[in-house]
Design an enzyme around this catalytic site. Structure first.
Site, PDB file in Angstrom:
ATOM      1  N   PHE B 119       3.927   8.672  -1.936  1.00  0.00           N
ATOM      2  CA  PHE B 119       4.665   7.533  -2.444  1.00  0.00           C
ATOM      3  C   PHE B 119       3.857   6.436  -1.609  1.00  0.00           C
ATOM      4  CE2 PHE B 119       8.656   6.080  -4.478  1.00  0.00           C
ATOM      5  CZ  PHE B 119       8.844   7.064  -5.150  1.00  0.00           C
ATOM      6  N   GLN B 240      12.299  -7.570  -3.559  1.00  0.00           N
ATOM      7  CA  GLN B 240      11.437  -6.667  -4.123  1.00  0.00           C
ATOM      8  C   GLN B 240      11.103  -6.557  -5.495  1.00  0.00           C
ATOM      9  OE1 GLN B 240      11.032  -1.983  -3.476  1.00  0.00           O
ATOM     10  NE2 GLN B 240       9.477  -2.996  -2.236  1.00  0.00           N
ATOM     11  N   HIS B 242       9.485  -4.530  -8.201  1.00  0.00           N
ATOM     12  CA  HIS B 242       9.011  -3.060  -8.509  1.00  0.00           C
ATOM     13  C   HIS B 242       8.061  -3.276  -9.531  1.00  0.00           C
ATOM     14  CE1 HIS B 242       8.562   1.191  -9.106  1.00  0.00           C
ATOM     15  NE2 HIS B 242       9.358   1.394  -8.240  1.00  0.00           N
ATOM     16  N   LEU B 252      13.526   1.170 -14.731  1.00  0.00           N
ATOM     17  CA  LEU B 252      12.764   1.552 -13.843  1.00  0.00           C
ATOM     18  C   LEU B 252      11.814   2.667 -14.027  1.00  0.00           C
ATOM     19  CD1 LEU B 252      11.781   1.473 -10.625  1.00  0.00           C
ATOM     20  CD2 LEU B 252      13.848   3.036 -10.266  1.00  0.00           C
ATOM     21  N   GLU B 255       7.982   5.076  -8.993  1.00  0.00           N
ATOM     22  CA  GLU B 255       6.604   5.138  -8.037  1.00  0.00           C
ATOM     23  C   GLU B 255       6.018   6.258  -8.157  1.00  0.00           C
ATOM     24  OE1 GLU B 255       6.195   2.157  -4.921  1.00  0.00           O
ATOM     25  OE2 GLU B 255       5.954   3.678  -3.496  1.00  0.00           O
ATOM     26  N   ARG B 286       4.672  -1.708  -2.461  1.00  0.00           N
ATOM     27  CA  ARG B 286       5.019  -2.300  -3.806  1.00  0.00           C
ATOM     28  C   ARG B 286       4.763  -3.964  -3.903  1.00  0.00           C
ATOM     29  NH1 ARG B 286      10.568   0.870  -4.181  1.00  0.00           N
ATOM     30  NH2 ARG B 286       9.737   2.794  -4.846  1.00  0.00           N
ATOM     31  N   HIS B 353      14.030  -5.398  -8.229  1.00  0.00           N
ATOM     32  CA  HIS B 353      14.357  -3.837  -7.880  1.00  0.00           C
ATOM     33  C   HIS B 353      15.245  -3.859  -6.603  1.00  0.00           C
ATOM     34  CE1 HIS B 353      14.206   0.077  -7.960  1.00  0.00           C
ATOM     35  NE2 HIS B 353      13.783   0.456  -6.687  1.00  0.00           N
ATOM     36  N   ARG B 399      10.283  -3.417   1.370  1.00  0.00           N
ATOM     37  CA  ARG B 399      10.701  -2.062   1.631  1.00  0.00           C
ATOM     38  C   ARG B 399       9.635  -0.968   0.946  1.00  0.00           C
ATOM     39  NH1 ARG B 399      12.892   1.801  -1.386  1.00  0.00           N
ATOM     40  NH2 ARG B 399      13.696   0.357  -3.049  1.00  0.00           N
TER      41      ARG B 399
END
Lengths: 231, 588
Positions: B119, B240, B242, B252, B255, B286, B353, B399
């Site tokens: 990730f 954030q 995304h 969404l 990732e 991100r 996000h 994050r």
């Protein structure tokens, strides 16, 4: 686009009625929920549940042109006009498209929807082979939208006694889990003329499931296990 | 009007991942706990999380919690508090194993252990190479986790108030929180819930943006409740984006697609992330990937008629991997983008996000705020906050993917554990103040009595357009100043809304009006804090202040509703047991 929507507000209406709406859609409106929200912006009294708008939370189950589905993943282009929207059948209506789901969740809770394994857990994870884990595919993905149970005639007639396809799918999810040790109790809990055996394999459940799951097949597997343990 | 009242040891506002994890801890210990949720708990937004839960189990290759800690601090652009980050990363394995014991259907490796995928921003040995740390259940990890936690709460006989909306906190004359006022949606009746302690677990407020991966319910109710009760909101400028929301739809795409080997392409078919992040490439954190995408689009290398998005290519993974590891993504791409990712790339664009900021807490979940003239941080007695609505702060300015589900588990459990102890030394209920329900009743009365006023949807749209335009991926002082002006106008309009439908039974118009009041508070906090922060850090990218400024801005912002005032507090650079990670230049 033309709509005909079931309306009922217990504070005002003696009985339910159908209300017609016509709404101009924008190019970005792809799903039925997009259109309903345009209607709601004009008429804020229209009641419905909604949340994730991508088919994973299970809030906006309704009867769409005679078939149960989730509004947020039902493409508008597939719908014949006027689009007739009604609450999920067989459950008491609270208001408009909002039904009282207590009976549905009561049945879900009745199958003990949690892993039972009283052995002290290891320090790390319990091991499970990829093949055993694959047995849970098609079971754990249920979003509890109630589209299946409220399309099932057996559930309509006996919602208090027949567990219904959604909860039976979950019953099998735990029976099929190699980590669960309560298969025998789970089968006892379903061995009853109504709880399991009211399923007459009409297969409406598999036909309407917005997630493409097949409760009828899971119910068949539970029945197989019952037969197996008798011989 | 005298409201009826119920009494609990603890009330938890929100039935998502963190609320359910805390509830479980309390219910299993035998406490009298009630969970309030606007929706049936399994419909909470945790259900939409896809990719995985970060924990250094080391099932795939060598891993260590210290590497996870380093990655998280670096990902936070050094704004995260290092005590809380150490706490979270050390507890990660334990809470993931517990979840497995609860019945979570994790994917498995041939040896039977939990499958983990790579990730963004997660690395081996302090940034050397990507590591497989995300514990996954296909691409439905949040769904599987939320259902598992709900199921475990059913087993523990936890009490739920389903389809109740919490309106306000009740604070007594000493400032302690002594319960909440909540509204039953089915009847339209408000009621007082008196409690020794209250946990806010209401999730994020991503619906302040026009283009958002968030569910409709993510309206920042806990943040509004806290702000109205005089509690500051921390680091609200950090949102954030995304990298991979479906272009046009906002839904969404995990990732995990890039974790499994998917890559981003511009209109030249170039894998542009190689230029921006030579080591981690498409798996940079991100904020870095979203900025790179926006840059490509700005420089004319976007795709489509409007050249307004880029492509996420995964067909090279093959049908087997896609169907096994990313079945939900295929479903979303088919439904919302009209493409089958087995053959074609998915059009994607950075989409709001996650809210890194929130209600300030320590790592036990206790809400802490400066008190009096001394300004020292003190615990607000009886109030906890956990999950996305809280700011511990483990995410700082950005994050890492998989750290949100981890945050829910670690701090949900930690707050539950802390409360079990706290309740022992605080066995009595404090008295309710005589004006306990006044604020809530005034809010309801205004909506009941307003004969004319603005339409809720129109004001909400104005708010979302303002935030989207003025507080996007790239920001400037001018844009932000205009945004602050505009959002104050919107806030004024929100005070003068009217609903046509005045009925009691399941009045969703009333609920949306109440939600809008919370959203507008969060939107104002966001713009005011972003305008004031004259630096670029993590998710805050200022074109007029392109660099991180540790000398002046290595600090958390605190925004107060009263007077829309800002204050600041230092970042905690001191971990619990290990050496501090000093801020340095961030390269992926």
């Amino acid at each position: 686009m033309k709509f005909s929507i079931y309306r009922y507000n217990p504070e005002k209406d003696d009985k339910p009625y159908m209300q017609d709406y016509e709404v101009t859609l924008q190019p970005t409106d792809r799903m039925l929920l997009d259109a309903i929200l345009r209607i709601k912006a004009m008429d804020d009294s229209l009641g419905l549940r909604k949340s994730c708008r991508e088919g994973v939370c299970g809030s906006d189950g309704m009867n769409i042109n005679g078939k149960n589905g989730l509004a947020c993943i039902t493409p508008l282009k597939d719908l014949k006009e006027p689009v007739v929207l009604r609450p999920l059948p067989g459950l008491p209506v609270i208001r408009d498209l909002i039904v009282d789901m207590s009976q549905f969740f009561k049945q879900y809770h009745s199958i003990k929807p949690y892993l039972v394994n009283d052995n002290p857990p290891p320090q790390k994870e319990r091991l499970q082979t990829p093949e055993d884990r694959e047995e849970l595919n098609g079971l754990y993905e249920c979003v509890l939208c109630a589209c299946c149970s409220t399309s099932c005639p057996s559930f309509w007639w006996n919602p208090d006694k027949f567990v219904g396809p959604a909860a039976l799918l979950q019953a099998y999810r735990f029976i099929a889990d190699t980590r669960d040790e309560a298969t025998s109790e789970r089968l006892d809990n379903l061995e009853d003329p109504y709880r399991l055996f009211r399923c007459h394999t009409i297969m409406n459940c598999a036909d309407v499931c917005p997630k493409g799951l097949n409760p009828t097949e899971a119910i068949g597997k539970i029945k197989e296990q019952m037969v197996k343990r008798m011989v | 009007m005298a409201l009826s009242r119920q009494i609990f040891d603890t009330v938890i506002v929100g039935g998502g991942g963190s609320g359910l994890r805390a509830a479980l801890q309390l219910a299993e210990a035998g406490h009298h706990v009630a969970v309030f949720s606007k929706v049936f708990p399994t419909r909470s937004h945790t259900v939409a999380a896809q990719g995985g839960i970060g924990a250094s189990l080391g099932n795939m290759q060598e891993d260590h919690w210290l590497w996870h800690m380093y990655d998280t601090i670096k990902g936070s652009d050094y704004l995260g508090d290092q005590d809380a980050i150490e706490f979270m990363c050390r507890k990660a394995a334990e809470v993931v194993y517990e979840l497995e014991h609860f019945g979570m259907p994790f994917d498995r490796n041939p040896d039977g252990t939990i499958y983990q995928r790579p990730f963004g921003g997660h690395s081996q040995n302090f940034g050397e190479r990507p590591v497989q740390r995300a514990c996954a259940a296909a691409d439905r990890t949040g769904h599987a986790m939320l259902h598992t936690l709900y199921q475990r709460n059913v087993r523990a006989h936890c009490q739920f108030f389903v389809e109740w909306m919490a309106l306000d906190l009740i604070r007594d004359y000493e400032g302690a929180v002594v319960g909440i006022v909540a509204l039953e949606m089915e009847t339209g009746q408000p009621m007082i819930f008196q409690a020794k302690s209250t946990i806010l677990a209401t999730g994020g407020a991503g619906r302040i943006y026009h283009s958002s991966t968030n569910a409709f319910i993510n309206t920042g109710d806990g943040l509004g409740m806290a702000a109205r009760a005089g509690v500051p909101l921390e680091d609200m400028e950090f949102w954030q984006f995304h990298p991979t929301g479906v272009a046009g739809a906002g839904v969404l795409i995990t990732e995990g697609v890039r974790g499994e080997g998917g890559i981003l392409l511009n209109s030249n078919g170039e894998r542009f992330m190689e230029r921006y992040a030579p080591t981690m490439k498409d798996l940079a954190s991100r904020d870095v990937v979203s900025r790179a995408m926006d840059q490509e689009i700005k420089e004319g290398r976007g795709v489509g008629h409007e050249k307004d998005h880029v492509l996420l290519k995964l067909d090279h993974l093959g049908a087997e991997v896609i169907n096994k590891r990313l079945p939900g993504i295929r479903e979303i791409a088919l439904k919302f983008a009209n493409v089958d990712p087995i053959r074609e790339p998915i059009p994607v664009v950075p989409t709001c996000h996650y809210q890194m900021g929130g209600i300030p807490t320590n790592y036990y979940g206790q809400v802490v705020a400066p008190r009096g003239a001394s300004g020292s941080n003190e615990v607000i007695p009886g109030l906890y906050a956990i999950g996305e609505c809280a700011c511990v702060s483990v995410h700082g300015a950005n994050r890492l993917g998989t750290n949100s589900l981890l945050d829910l588990l670690v701090f949900g459990k930690s707050a539950g554990d802390h409360l079990c102890q706290w309740l022992k030394s605080n066995p009595q209920h404090r008295d309710l103040p005589h004006d306990a329900a006044d604020r809530s009743l005034e809010r309801l009365a205004r909506l009941d009595n307003a004969e004319s006023g603005e339409n809720i949807t129109e004001v909400a749209n104005a708010m979302r357009r303002t935030v989207q335009h003025h507080a996007g991926v790239f920001r400037t002082g001018k844009l932000l100043r205009e945004g602050v002006e505009k959002i104050r106008e919107v806030a004024e309009r929100a005070r003068n809304t009217a609903i046509k439908d005045k009925s009691r039974v399941f009045n969703t118009a009333r609920i949306e009006a109440l939600e809008l009041e919370n959203l507008v508070i969060v939107a104002e906090a966001t713009l005011v804090a972003a305008e004031a922060r004259t630096e670029s850090r993590g998710a805050q990218a200022r074109e007029d202040f392109k660099d991180r400024d540790d000398k002046n801005w290595l600090k958390h912002s605190l925004w107060y509703l009263e007077g829309s005032r800002l204050d600041y507090k230092p970042v905690n650079l001191q971990p619990l047991t290990v050496e501090s990670f000093e801020p340095k230049v961030r390269v992926y």
